[in-house]
Motif scaffolding. Structure first.
Motif, PDB file in Angstrom:
ATOM      1  N   LEU A  29      92.164  83.151 -18.904  1.00  0.00           N
ATOM      2  CA  LEU A  29      92.351  82.535 -17.579  1.00  0.00           C
ATOM      3  C   LEU A  29      93.873  82.715 -16.772  1.00  0.00           C
ATOM      4  O   LEU A  29      94.022  81.781 -15.826  1.00  0.00           O
ATOM      5  CB  LEU A  29      92.311  81.155 -17.771  1.00  0.00           C
ATOM      6  N   ASP A  30      94.630  83.624 -17.421  1.00  0.00           N
ATOM      7  CA  ASP A  30      96.000  83.950 -16.598  1.00  0.00           C
ATOM      8  C   ASP A  30      95.829  84.685 -15.276  1.00  0.00           C
ATOM      9  O   ASP A  30      96.257  85.960 -15.515  1.00  0.00           O
ATOM     10  CB  ASP A  30      96.732  84.537 -17.775  1.00  0.00           C
ATOM     11  N   VAL A  31      95.467  83.882 -14.406  1.00  0.00           N
ATOM     12  CA  VAL A  31      95.306  84.624 -12.947  1.00  0.00           C
ATOM     13  C   VAL A  31      96.494  84.342 -12.155  1.00  0.00           C
ATOM     14  O   VAL A  31      96.762  83.244 -12.023  1.00  0.00           O
ATOM     15  CB  VAL A  31      93.949  84.090 -12.437  1.00  0.00           C
ATOM     16  N   PRO A  32      97.074  85.446 -11.850  1.00  0.00           N
ATOM     17  CA  PRO A  32      98.271  84.946 -10.829  1.00  0.00           C
ATOM     18  C   PRO A  32      97.808  84.643  -9.493  1.00  0.00           C
ATOM     19  O   PRO A  32      96.662  84.853  -9.033  1.00  0.00           O
ATOM     20  CB  PRO A  32      98.985  86.417 -10.701  1.00  0.00           C
ATOM     21  N   TYR A  33      98.478  83.854  -8.979  1.00  0.00           N
ATOM     22  CA  TYR A  33      98.191  83.406  -7.522  1.00  0.00           C
ATOM     23  C   TYR A  33      98.866  84.395  -6.495  1.00  0.00           C
ATOM     24  O   TYR A  33     100.121  84.690  -6.414  1.00  0.00           O
ATOM     25  CB  TYR A  33      98.894  82.017  -7.286  1.00  0.00           C
ATOM     26  N   VAL A  34      97.828  85.036  -5.632  1.00  0.00           N
ATOM     27  CA  VAL A  34      98.019  85.930  -4.661  1.00  0.00           C
ATOM     28  C   VAL A  34      97.188  85.438  -3.303  1.00  0.00           C
ATOM     29  O   VAL A  34      95.961  85.385  -3.469  1.00  0.00           O
ATOM     30  CB  VAL A  34      97.304  87.184  -4.950  1.00  0.00           C
ATOM     31  N   PRO A  35      97.960  84.817  -2.346  1.00  0.00           N
ATOM     32  CA  PRO A  35      97.095  84.312  -1.292  1.00  0.00           C
ATOM     33  C   PRO A  35      96.328  85.235  -0.503  1.00  0.00           C
ATOM     34  O   PRO A  35      96.517  86.592  -0.464  1.00  0.00           O
ATOM     35  CB  PRO A  35      98.224  83.845  -0.289  1.00  0.00           C
ATOM     36  N   THR A  36      94.949  84.917  -0.277  1.00  0.00           N
ATOM     37  CA  THR A  36      94.135  85.901   0.598  1.00  0.00           C
ATOM     38  C   THR A  36      94.436  86.068   2.000  1.00  0.00           C
ATOM     39  O   THR A  36      94.462  85.056   2.542  1.00  0.00           O
ATOM     40  CB  THR A  36      92.697  85.235   0.319  1.00  0.00           C
ATOM     41  N   PRO A  37      94.596  87.054   2.616  1.00  0.00           N
ATOM     42  CA  PRO A  37      94.890  87.054   4.097  1.00  0.00           C
ATOM     43  C   PRO A  37      93.629  86.594   4.833  1.00  0.00           C
ATOM     44  O   PRO A  37      92.683  86.559   4.594  1.00  0.00           O
ATOM     45  CB  PRO A  37      94.989  88.699   4.219  1.00  0.00           C
ATOM     46  N   LYS A  38      93.937  86.074   5.983  1.00  0.00           N
ATOM     47  CA  LYS A  38      93.213  85.442   6.826  1.00  0.00           C
ATOM     48  C   LYS A  38      92.302  86.046   7.230  1.00  0.00           C
ATOM     49  O   LYS A  38      90.951  85.630   7.392  1.00  0.00           O
ATOM     50  CB  LYS A  38      93.726  84.839   8.202  1.00  0.00           C
ATOM     51  N   GLY A  39      92.422  87.268   7.606  1.00  0.00           N
ATOM     52  CA  GLY A  39      91.192  88.392   8.084  1.00  0.00           C
ATOM     53  C   GLY A  39      90.123  88.480   6.865  1.00  0.00           C
ATOM     54  O   GLY A  39      89.023  88.627   7.091  1.00  0.00           O
ATOM     55  N   VAL A  40      90.459  88.539   5.522  1.00  0.00           N
ATOM     56  CA  VAL A  40      89.795  88.573   4.527  1.00  0.00           C
ATOM     57  C   VAL A  40      88.969  87.378   4.132  1.00  0.00           C
ATOM     58  O   VAL A  40      88.009  87.415   3.905  1.00  0.00           O
ATOM     59  CB  VAL A  40      90.600  89.278   3.249  1.00  0.00           C
ATOM     60  N   VAL A  41      89.723  86.163   4.604  1.00  0.00           N
ATOM     61  CA  VAL A  41      89.082  85.093   4.354  1.00  0.00           C
ATOM     62  C   VAL A  41      87.826  84.797   5.167  1.00  0.00           C
ATOM     63  O   VAL A  41      86.791  84.540   4.989  1.00  0.00           O
ATOM     64  CB  VAL A  41      89.910  83.503   4.631  1.00  0.00           C
ATOM     65  N   ASP A  42      88.140  85.295   6.547  1.00  0.00           N
ATOM     66  CA  ASP A  42      87.085  85.027   7.712  1.00  0.00           C
ATOM     67  C   ASP A  42      85.862  86.232   7.266  1.00  0.00           C
ATOM     68  O   ASP A  42      84.782  85.752   7.330  1.00  0.00           O
ATOM     69  CB  ASP A  42      87.783  85.668   9.135  1.00  0.00           C
ATOM     70  N   ARG A  43      86.445  87.506   6.889  1.00  0.00           N
ATOM     71  CA  ARG A  43      85.141  88.326   6.518  1.00  0.00           C
ATOM     72  C   ARG A  43      84.385  87.782   5.122  1.00  0.00           C
ATOM     73  O   ARG A  43      83.139  87.978   5.460  1.00  0.00           O
ATOM     74  CB  ARG A  43      85.742  89.709   5.819  1.00  0.00           C
ATOM     75  N   MET A  44      84.950  87.077   4.237  1.00  0.00           N
ATOM     76  CA  MET A  44      84.171  86.629   3.261  1.00  0.00           C
ATOM     77  C   MET A  44      83.318  85.445   3.637  1.00  0.00           C
ATOM     78  O   MET A  44      81.944  85.397   3.171  1.00  0.00           O
ATOM     79  CB  MET A  44      85.081  85.913   2.233  1.00  0.00           C
ATOM     80  N   LEU A  45      83.605  84.497   4.616  1.00  0.00           N
ATOM     81  CA  LEU A  45      82.585  83.630   5.161  1.00  0.00           C
ATOM     82  C   LEU A  45      81.553  84.260   6.050  1.00  0.00           C
ATOM     83  O   LEU A  45      80.588  83.635   6.025  1.00  0.00           O
ATOM     84  CB  LEU A  45      83.240  82.589   5.849  1.00  0.00           C
ATOM     85  N   ASP A  46      81.964  85.188   6.768  1.00  0.00           N
ATOM     86  CA  ASP A  46      80.967  85.816   7.607  1.00  0.00           C
ATOM     87  C   ASP A  46      79.625  86.566   6.623  1.00  0.00           C
ATOM     88  O   ASP A  46      78.816  86.400   7.034  1.00  0.00           O
ATOM     89  CB  ASP A  46      81.632  86.946   8.453  1.00  0.00           C
ATOM     90  N   MET A  47      80.389  87.401   5.804  1.00  0.00           N
ATOM     91  CA  MET A  47      79.398  87.793   4.801  1.00  0.00           C
ATOM     92  C   MET A  47      78.667  86.959   4.313  1.00  0.00           C
ATOM     93  O   MET A  47      77.252  87.275   3.944  1.00  0.00           O
ATOM     94  CB  MET A  47      80.080  88.717   3.873  1.00  0.00           C
TER      95      MET A  47
END
Length: 321
Positions: free
Chosen positions: A51-69
């Motif tokens: 479960l050791d997952v580093p925190y890496v913020p998701t870029p806004k463009g990627v967030v929008d694309r994920m929600l679009d898909m």
């Protein structure tokens, strides 16, 4: 779909390196606590150790694309496992009208997510929970979003297939599900985004009845399913025919069976929707003016099998035409 093999983005590689460095020289501040440290009071299991997952913020463009898909809308409930600062859940609520739940084990991230939700004025539509993602019940989610690590995705895969409702959507930033082929892949900059529709479990032995102008016909279908792909046999008396082009999308099943009609071999396309251990569907033979015929099928529940590849079975072999 052809699998895409690639190296993780440089941002992810840097984060992984930093996570390893800080693991050797970390402070006691909540912001630096890792998944493993916060689970140390519990007995360690193989699941908890990944479960050791580093925190890496998701870029806004990627967030929008994920929600679009995922075609997120006001009727959706979006769960984000490893939500970080809550940006994806907050965007889904503010811009798409969805409800959302963010899960993260780091208390600093949950505090930050709640502050960001308050600033965005969506606190009434979102919830952030400090929790081990492997202890999270996400069965109500219509959309599940992930930005984790390959081994975490794989450990979650069986729970996704059994816990989520057929037709639910899963979107993962940068990491796929190995043998579970994505239904769609999108690339934005250095990021790859993978999309799946959770398939219903059609595996097992089905007794099918179909009505046509010649009366009622009965068949037995033996279906083997591996994620959204199916293969099987249609049995009628001594005749055995292979199911071809079999695929599942959500609750919908489709396949073709070649049939002999008036001395000619004709492909019949079957489509059906599953509800529990029952299917209702239609069959249409190849040809522009061919009528469709209604069919129903019932499954012996004891014959259903996991569809995540955990129980390997030999596929059916055609024995007679």
């Amino acid at each position: 779909m052809k699998r895409i093999f690639r190296m993780p983005s440089m941002l992810v590689l840097v984060a992984l390196l930093l996570a390893q460095i800080t693991a050797c020289n970390r402070s006691d501040s909540p912001d630096r606590l890792t998944q493993r440290e916060q689970s140390s009071a519990r007995a360690s299991s193989p699941t908890e150790r990944i479960l050791d997952v580093p925190y890496v913020p998701t870029p806004k463009g990627v967030v929008d694309r994920m929600l679009d898909m995922a075609q997120v809308g006001s009727a959706d409930i979006v769960y984000d496992l490893g939500c970080g600062d809550g940006r994806l859940i907050i965007t889904a609520a503010k811009e798409r009208g969805a409800r959302g739940v963010g899960i993260d084990l780091n208390p600093a991230r949950i505090i930050e997510s709640n502050e960001n939700a308050t600033k965005a004025k969506v606190k009434d539509r979102v919830t952030f929970i400090q929790q081990d993602l492997f202890e999270t019940d996400f069965s109500e989610a219509t959309v599940l979003t992930l930005y984790l690590l390959p081994q975490v995705n794989l450990a979650l895969r069986p729970r996704i297939l059994t816990q989520m409702k057929p037709g639910s959507r899963v979107v993962s930033h940068d990491f796929d599900m190995k043998e579970w082929e994505p239904d769609n892949v999108s690339v934005i900059g250095n990021s790859h985004i993978y999309y799946w529709v959770v398939p219903a479990n059609f595996s097992g032995i089905w007794n099918l009845t179909m009505n046509s102008e010649k009366g009622s016909s009965r068949y037995s279908f033996i279906i083997h399913q591996n994620f959204q792909e199916i293969e099987g046999l249609a049995l009628s008396g001594s005749s055995q025919k292979l199911l071809k082009n079999g695929r599942v999308k959500g609750e919908i099943l489709e396949f073709t069976v070649e049939q002999r009609v008036d001395g000619k071999v004709v492909a019949g396309k079957f489509e059906g929707r599953i509800v529990g251990n029952s299917i209702q569907g239609t069959m249409r033979r190849a040809g522009e003016n061919e009528p469709s015929y209604a069919w129903t099928a019932e499954r012996n529940p004891a014959t259903a099998r996991p569809i995540d590849g955990s129980q390997k079975e030999k596929g059916p072999e055609r024995q007679s035409a």
